[in-house]
Write an enzyme that holds these catalytic residues in place. Structure first.
Site, PDB file in Angstrom:
ATOM      1  CE  LYS A  24      38.957  34.773  36.325  1.00 21.19           C
ATOM      2  NZ  LYS A  24      38.625  35.305  37.672  1.00 21.19           N
ATOM      3  NE  ARG A 103      45.085  33.270  38.401  1.00 23.93           N
ATOM      4  CZ  ARG A 103      43.892  32.691  38.383  1.00 23.93           C
ATOM      5  NH1 ARG A 103      43.402  32.217  37.267  1.00 23.93           N
ATOM      6  NH2 ARG A 103      43.235  32.590  39.484  1.00 23.93           N
ATOM      7  NE  ARG A 137      33.175  30.366  43.437  1.00 24.19           N
ATOM      8  CZ  ARG A 137      34.215  30.857  42.793  1.00 24.19           C
ATOM      9  NH1 ARG A 137      34.108  31.216  41.540  1.00 24.19           N
ATOM     10  NH2 ARG A 137      35.361  30.999  43.405  1.00 24.19           N
ATOM     11  NE  ARG A 181      36.924  27.715  43.426  1.00 24.45           N
ATOM     12  CZ  ARG A 181      37.234  28.589  42.470  1.00 24.45           C
ATOM     13  NH1 ARG A 181      36.466  28.715  41.408  1.00 24.45           N
ATOM     14  NH2 ARG A 181      38.316  29.338  42.577  1.00 24.45           N
ATOM     15  NE  ARG A 192      40.535  32.479  44.835  1.00 22.84           N
ATOM     16  CZ  ARG A 192      39.212  32.309  44.880  1.00 22.84           C
ATOM     17  NH1 ARG A 192      38.622  32.084  46.035  1.00 22.84           N
ATOM     18  NH2 ARG A 192      38.510  32.350  43.786  1.00 22.84           N
TER      19      ARG A 192
HETATM   20  P1  AP5 Z   1      32.585  32.925  38.803  1.00 24.36           P
HETATM   21  O1  AP5 Z   1      32.133  32.886  37.400  1.00 24.36           O
HETATM   22  O2  AP5 Z   1      32.664  31.687  39.580  1.00 24.36           O
HETATM   23  O3  AP5 Z   1      33.910  33.773  38.996  1.00 24.36           O
HETATM   24  P2  AP5 Z   1      35.343  33.627  38.368  1.00 24.36           P
HETATM   25  O4  AP5 Z   1      35.669  34.981  37.834  1.00 24.36           O
HETATM   26  O5  AP5 Z   1      35.430  32.459  37.472  1.00 24.36           O
HETATM   27  O6  AP5 Z   1      36.139  33.441  39.720  1.00 24.36           O
HETATM   28  P3  AP5 Z   1      37.105  32.306  40.229  1.00 24.36           P
HETATM   29  O7  AP5 Z   1      36.930  32.337  41.714  1.00 24.36           O
HETATM   30  O8  AP5 Z   1      36.885  31.032  39.531  1.00 24.36           O
HETATM   31  O9  AP5 Z   1      38.434  32.965  39.786  1.00 24.36           O
HETATM   32  P4  AP5 Z   1      39.869  32.683  40.298  1.00 24.36           P
HETATM   33  O10 AP5 Z   1      40.584  33.453  39.271  1.00 24.36           O
HETATM   34  O11 AP5 Z   1      40.154  33.036  41.708  1.00 24.36           O
HETATM   35  O12 AP5 Z   1      39.997  31.109  40.338  1.00 24.36           O
HETATM   36  P5  AP5 Z   1      40.529  30.039  39.279  1.00 24.36           P
HETATM   37  O13 AP5 Z   1      39.599  28.892  39.308  1.00 24.36           O
HETATM   38  O14 AP5 Z   1      40.810  30.674  37.952  1.00 24.36           O
HETATM   39  O15 AP5 Z   1      31.560  33.912  39.479  1.00 24.36           O
HETATM   40  C1  AP5 Z   1      31.623  34.174  40.815  1.00 24.36           C
HETATM   41  C2  AP5 Z   1      30.316  33.965  41.480  1.00 24.36           C
HETATM   42  O16 AP5 Z   1      29.401  34.962  41.076  1.00 24.36           O
HETATM   43  C3  AP5 Z   1      29.646  32.637  41.137  1.00 24.36           C
HETATM   44  O17 AP5 Z   1      29.239  32.005  42.312  1.00 24.36           O
HETATM   45  C4  AP5 Z   1      28.442  33.028  40.331  1.00 24.36           C
HETATM   46  O18 AP5 Z   1      27.382  32.157  40.519  1.00 24.36           O
HETATM   47  C5  AP5 Z   1      28.164  34.376  40.965  1.00 24.36           C
HETATM   48  N1  AP5 Z   1      27.177  35.122  40.228  1.00 24.36           N
HETATM   49  C6  AP5 Z   1      27.135  35.422  38.952  1.00 24.36           C
HETATM   50  N2  AP5 Z   1      26.016  36.038  38.676  1.00 24.36           N
HETATM   51  C7  AP5 Z   1      25.314  36.126  39.834  1.00 24.36           C
HETATM   52  C8  AP5 Z   1      24.034  36.634  40.184  1.00 24.36           C
HETATM   53  N3  AP5 Z   1      23.228  37.144  39.289  1.00 24.36           N
HETATM   54  N4  AP5 Z   1      23.681  36.590  41.471  1.00 24.36           N
HETATM   55  C9  AP5 Z   1      24.469  36.019  42.391  1.00 24.36           C
HETATM   56  N5  AP5 Z   1      25.667  35.513  42.103  1.00 24.36           N
HETATM   57  C10 AP5 Z   1      26.068  35.563  40.838  1.00 24.36           C
HETATM   58  O19 AP5 Z   1      41.928  29.597  39.896  1.00 24.36           O
HETATM   59  C11 AP5 Z   1      42.010  28.900  41.097  1.00 24.36           C
HETATM   60  C12 AP5 Z   1      43.474  28.698  41.487  1.00 24.36           C
HETATM   61  O20 AP5 Z   1      44.156  27.904  40.485  1.00 24.36           O
HETATM   62  C13 AP5 Z   1      44.336  29.948  41.608  1.00 24.36           C
HETATM   63  O21 AP5 Z   1      44.180  30.587  42.844  1.00 24.36           O
HETATM   64  C14 AP5 Z   1      45.752  29.355  41.403  1.00 24.36           C
HETATM   65  O22 AP5 Z   1      46.209  28.701  42.544  1.00 24.36           O
HETATM   66  C15 AP5 Z   1      45.523  28.324  40.306  1.00 24.36           C
HETATM   67  N6  AP5 Z   1      45.704  28.867  38.954  1.00 24.36           N
HETATM   68  C16 AP5 Z   1      44.718  28.937  37.996  1.00 24.36           C
HETATM   69  N7  AP5 Z   1      45.204  29.503  36.870  1.00 24.36           N
HETATM   70  C17 AP5 Z   1      46.511  29.798  37.109  1.00 24.36           C
HETATM   71  C18 AP5 Z   1      47.521  30.414  36.335  1.00 24.36           C
HETATM   72  N8  AP5 Z   1      47.305  30.826  35.068  1.00 24.36           N
HETATM   73  N9  AP5 Z   1      48.758  30.583  36.900  1.00 24.36           N
HETATM   74  C19 AP5 Z   1      48.992  30.161  38.153  1.00 24.36           C
HETATM   75  N10 AP5 Z   1      48.083  29.567  38.947  1.00 24.36           N
HETATM   76  C20 AP5 Z   1      46.833  29.391  38.429  1.00 24.36           C
HETATM   77 MG    MG Z   2      36.296  30.544  37.687  1.00 23.66          MG
END
Ligand code: AP5
Ligand code: MG
Length: 238
Positions: A24, A103, A137, A181, A192
């Site tokens: 994402k 979410r 990551r 992270r 998660r």
């Molecule tokens: P990446 O783009 O980093 O993935 P993502 O989908 O953004 O995953 P996140 O881990 O950020 O999602 P999340 O939903 O768990 O965390 P969030 O920060 O939103 O891609 C993943 C990896 O793939 C990267 O390393 C990238 O480099 C790799 N990749 C891509 N292409 C590649 C390739 N060609 N080869 C190798 N690798 C590759 O949320 C964190 C926390 O915040 C939550 O757990 C919660 O506690 C809180 N929170 C956030 N939003 C809310 C909400 N709305 N309500 C309640 N709590 C919330």
């Molecule tokens: Mg993210």
């Protein structure tokens, strides 16, 4: 019930849905540049909130919840979103992209009262692939540029590692250190993914019944961006 006086956001909203690690943030940043829509990641916002030296009951609560891989309460998230929707608003912005919001069903219901979701982009990958991507990551602690040390080649997936070109330990863009992270540790990753299935996956059906869910399975990571961009361009301009 919506409180009288709550402002309504009038431009299109694009929601990026998908399990942790699906891409994402990676795809969202590129889409933001290409379609002139600022992106807001609730996760990145919360990480920056807890990264500072300040301490408060809210910051301590957020820190604990994130490290455990659990979700913050809906009311706090909604307050953050309402504030962000109207900040940085410029006439040239074509709308806004949300990464990681909504979410839960209550968050989606609330969003529907303050703006119109034009489309929901649902990225998906097999769970074993997500676990490898998350474990590999690395993130720049300065500008949050994404890197990854994992080499994924199985079950039709082919993702080369994304490493800095100049110095393996430093960000190509700003020279800051790369970090892992706190929620990319095995126990938090498992939590998660569990929370995603329980609380967030029901949004797929919620938006499907509204006819605005579009699902994609990028199997080659960032290499898939060109076709993903074309498809999302069609969706945005429809
Ligand atoms: P990446 O783009 O980093 O993935 P993502 O989908 O953004 O995953 P996140 O881990 O950020 O999602 P999340 O939903 O768990 O965390 P969030 O920060 O939103 O891609 C993943 C990896 O793939 C990267 O390393 C990238 O480099 C790799 N990749 C891509 N292409 C590649 C390739 N060609 N080869 C190798 N690798 C590759 O949320 C964190 C926390 O915040 C939550 O757990 C919660 O506690 C809180 N929170 C956030 N939003 C809310 C909400 N709305 N309500 C309640 N709590 C919330
Ligand atoms: Mg993210």
């Amino acid at each position: 019930m919506e409180k009288k006086g709550d402002k309504v956001y009038s431009k299109p909203i694009l929601v990026l849905l998908g399990a942790p690690g699906v891409g994402k943030g990676t795809f969202g940043k590129k889409l933001s540049k290409d379609f002139h829509m600022p992106i807001f990641s609730t996760g990145e916002y919360l990480r920056s909130l807890v990264a500072g030296k300040e301490s408060s009951p809210l910051i301590e609560r957020v820190k604990k919840i994130m490290a455990e891989g659990k979700l913050l309460d809906d009311d706090t998230i909604i307050q953050i979103i309402k504030k962000r929707l109207f900040e940085d608003e410029k006439p040239e912005n074509q709308g806004i992209i949300f990464d990681g919001f909504p979410r839960t069903i209550p968050q989606a219901e609330k969003l529907a009262t303050i703006g119109k979701v034009k489309a929901v982009i649902n990225f998906f990958n097999k769970e074993a692939i997500l676990v490898e991507k998350l474990a590999g990551r690395r993130e720049c602690e300065g500008c949050h540029e994404a890197y990854n040390v994992a080499v994924i080649k199985k079950e039709g997936y082919e993702m080369e590692p994304l490493l800095p070109k100049k110095d393996v330990a430093k960000c190509d863009k700003c020279g800051s250190k790369l970090m892992h992270r706190s929620d990319d540790q095995p126990i938090a990753i498992a939590e998660r993914l569990k929370v995603y299935h329980e609380k967030t996956a029901p949004l797929e059906n919620y938006y499907k019944t509204q006819g605005i869910l579009h699902s994609f399975e990028p199997k080659k990571g960032v290499t898939d961006y060109p076709w993903v961009k074309v498809e999302i361009g069609k969706i945005i301009s429809a």
